[in-house]
Design an enzyme around this catalytic site. Structure first.
Site, PDB file in Angstrom:
ATOM      1  N   CYS A   1       6.079  -0.922  -6.249  1.00 47.77           N
ATOM      2  CA  CYS A   1       6.408   0.804  -6.428  1.00 47.77           C
ATOM      3  C   CYS A   1       8.679   0.494  -6.575  1.00 47.77           C
ATOM      4  O   CYS A   1       8.799   0.794  -8.852  1.00 47.77           O
ATOM      5  CB  CYS A   1       6.010   1.613  -5.896  1.00 47.77           C
ATOM      6  SG  CYS A   1       4.531   1.817  -4.785  1.00 47.77           S
TER       7      CYS A   1
ATOM      8  N   LYS B   1       3.502  11.095  -6.962  1.00 47.24           N
ATOM      9  CA  LYS B   1       1.961  10.025  -7.401  1.00 47.24           C
ATOM     10  C   LYS B   1       1.005   9.589  -6.885  1.00 47.24           C
ATOM     11  O   LYS B   1       1.535   9.482  -5.406  1.00 47.24           O
ATOM     12  CB  LYS B   1       3.173   8.486  -8.036  1.00 47.24           C
ATOM     13  CG  LYS B   1       3.585   7.835  -6.938  1.00 47.24           C
ATOM     14  CD  LYS B   1       4.493   7.160  -7.160  1.00 47.24           C
ATOM     15  CE  LYS B   1       5.391   5.627  -6.519  1.00 47.24           C
ATOM     16  NZ  LYS B   1       4.256   5.099  -5.534  1.00 47.24           N
TER      17      LYS B   1
ATOM     18  N   HIS C   1      -9.039   8.207  -2.140  1.00 47.89           N
ATOM     19  CA  HIS C   1      -8.561   7.164  -3.177  1.00 47.89           C
ATOM     20  C   HIS C   1      -8.958   5.799  -3.126  1.00 47.89           C
ATOM     21  O   HIS C   1      -8.810   4.616  -2.046  1.00 47.89           O
ATOM     22  CB  HIS C   1      -6.932   6.886  -2.977  1.00 47.89           C
ATOM     23  CG  HIS C   1      -5.868   6.882  -3.924  1.00 47.89           C
ATOM     24  ND1 HIS C   1      -5.682   5.093  -4.406  1.00 47.89           N
ATOM     25  CD2 HIS C   1      -5.050   7.303  -4.988  1.00 47.89           C
ATOM     26  CE1 HIS C   1      -4.803   5.151  -5.851  1.00 47.89           C
ATOM     27  NE2 HIS C   1      -4.514   6.353  -6.604  1.00 47.89           N
TER      28      HIS C   1
ATOM     29  N   ASP D   1       4.829   8.515  -2.601  1.00 48.92           N
ATOM     30  CA  ASP D   1       3.484   8.525  -2.786  1.00 48.92           C
ATOM     31  C   ASP D   1       2.305   8.891  -1.737  1.00 48.92           C
ATOM     32  O   ASP D   1       2.788   9.113  -1.128  1.00 48.92           O
ATOM     33  CB  ASP D   1       3.480   7.034  -2.330  1.00 48.92           C
ATOM     34  CG  ASP D   1       2.228   5.815  -2.774  1.00 48.92           C
ATOM     35  OD1 ASP D   1       1.693   6.482  -4.000  1.00 48.92           O
ATOM     36  OD2 ASP D   1       1.629   5.000  -2.126  1.00 48.92           O
TER      37      ASP D   1
ATOM     38  N   HIS E   1      -1.449  10.396  -2.106  1.00 48.65           N
ATOM     39  CA  HIS E   1      -2.534  10.130  -2.115  1.00 48.65           C
ATOM     40  C   HIS E   1      -3.807  10.939  -1.738  1.00 48.65           C
ATOM     41  O   HIS E   1      -3.587  11.055  -0.277  1.00 48.65           O
ATOM     42  CB  HIS E   1      -2.884   9.196  -1.100  1.00 48.65           C
ATOM     43  CG  HIS E   1      -2.554   7.682  -2.609  1.00 48.65           C
ATOM     44  ND1 HIS E   1      -2.442   7.165  -4.248  1.00 48.65           N
ATOM     45  CD2 HIS E   1      -2.178   6.584  -1.600  1.00 48.65           C
ATOM     46  CE1 HIS E   1      -1.471   6.243  -4.121  1.00 48.65           C
ATOM     47  NE2 HIS E   1      -1.302   5.825  -2.956  1.00 48.65           N
TER      48      HIS E   1
ATOM     49  N   ASP F   1       9.686   5.802  -2.869  1.00 51.90           N
ATOM     50  CA  ASP F   1       8.448   5.585  -1.356  1.00 51.90           C
ATOM     51  C   ASP F   1       9.479   5.339  -0.304  1.00 51.90           C
ATOM     52  O   ASP F   1       8.885   5.000   0.332  1.00 51.90           O
ATOM     53  CB  ASP F   1       7.713   5.102  -1.800  1.00 51.90           C
ATOM     54  CG  ASP F   1       6.759   5.305  -3.275  1.00 51.90           C
ATOM     55  OD1 ASP F   1       7.257   6.419  -3.560  1.00 51.90           O
ATOM     56  OD2 ASP F   1       5.795   4.352  -3.473  1.00 51.90           O
TER      57      ASP F   1
ATOM     58  N   HIS G   1      -2.917   5.371   3.442  1.00 51.54           N
ATOM     59  CA  HIS G   1      -1.610   5.143   3.109  1.00 51.54           C
ATOM     60  C   HIS G   1      -0.803   5.748   2.569  1.00 51.54           C
ATOM     61  O   HIS G   1      -1.765   6.835   1.480  1.00 51.54           O
ATOM     62  CB  HIS G   1      -0.838   3.837   3.537  1.00 51.54           C
ATOM     63  CG  HIS G   1      -0.846   3.514   1.725  1.00 51.54           C
ATOM     64  ND1 HIS G   1      -1.510   2.829   0.480  1.00 51.54           N
ATOM     65  CD2 HIS G   1      -0.051   4.140   0.003  1.00 51.54           C
ATOM     66  CE1 HIS G   1      -1.824   3.046  -0.768  1.00 51.54           C
ATOM     67  NE2 HIS G   1      -0.816   3.458  -0.740  1.00 51.54           N
TER      68      HIS G   1
HETATM   69 ZN   LIG Z   1       0.237   3.742  -2.687  1.00 50.24          ZN
END
Ligand SMILES: [Zn+2]
Length: 224
Positions: A171, A126, A70, A64, A66, A22, A101
């Site tokens: 993470c 993810k 989310h 990441d 989203h 990330d 984010h």
């Molecule tokens: Zn996240």
């Protein structure tokens, strides 16, 4: 970081993968969920990635990624603020809510411009399911679906993984812990991570849990 035992004389080969977690604009200074000093590890991560490639190893980036709706975002819960404690019953969201984010196709979700993307063999995204968070690069928080990382690592016959990136206590931590559960020998490149320590004490807990899980620690002098 002091009081950790660092491995020595690690020789990277084709069964090794560097997992860079990330390294995205929103997690770096200036982003919406910045990790303090996160930008200071970019150059060293690039150099480590170069070392892996030169030695026949592999480099994987996680991202990441989203949707806007989310449920890890405080903005999607009436009357809640980023940082509020929140734990869904199935463990899919929590233990805290975050600011918006890494929304798909926004600047914040992009990798930092100084990260050398040409050194990576694979990008694993993810956090696409709006109802479930994915701290781990391997799977969703409710452990019901995987991201494809394990399949990829199996397809190239990886035995050891080396975890770095952001954030140490989320993470990176969950990726390392799942790595052990999925049968990999896991090294945590602690100098190539930075943590957020939310809630307070979280970094210490993460490090202790990793020690108890027999995760090994490494830094730049660990490599041959
Ligand atoms: Zn996240």
């Amino acid at each position: 970081m002091k009081n950790l035992n660092y491995e020595k004389n690690i020789k990277i080969d084709e069964k090794d993968a560097l997992i860079i977690v990330d390294m995205q604009n929103d997690f770096l200074p200036g982003g919406s969920l910045p990790v303090e000093d996160g930008d200071l590890i970019i150059e060293e991560i690039n150099m480590t990635a170069k070392k892996f490639k030169k030695s026949g190893g592999f480099v994987v980036l996680t991202q990441d990624w989203h949707p806007k709706n989310h449920l890890s975002f405080a903005s999607n819960h009436q009357g809640r603020n980023p940082g509020d404690e929140f734990m869904s019953e199935d463990g899919a969201i929590g233990p805290v809510l975050w600011p918006d984010h890494c929304v798909q196709n926004t600047k914040g979700a992009e990798f930092h411009k100084n990260l050398k993307l040409d050194l990576s063999d694979k990008i694993i995204q993810k956090g696409m399911n709006p109802n479930v968070d994915s701290y781990s690069g391997f799977q969703d928080n409710d452990k019901k679906s995987e991201t494809g990382l394990r399949d990829y690592l199996e397809s190239i016959n990886i035995k050891r993984i080396f975890v770095c990136g952001l954030a140490l206590d989320y993470c990176c931590y969950y990726t390392a812990m799942d790595g052990v559960d999925f049968g990999y020998e896991v090294y945590f490149l602690v100098d190539l991570t930075r943590g957020i320590d939310v809630p307070e004490g979280n970094i210490k807990n993460a490090l202790e849990n990793m020690i108890n899980k027999d995760i090994k620690f490494a830094n730049k002098v660990s490599f041959k």
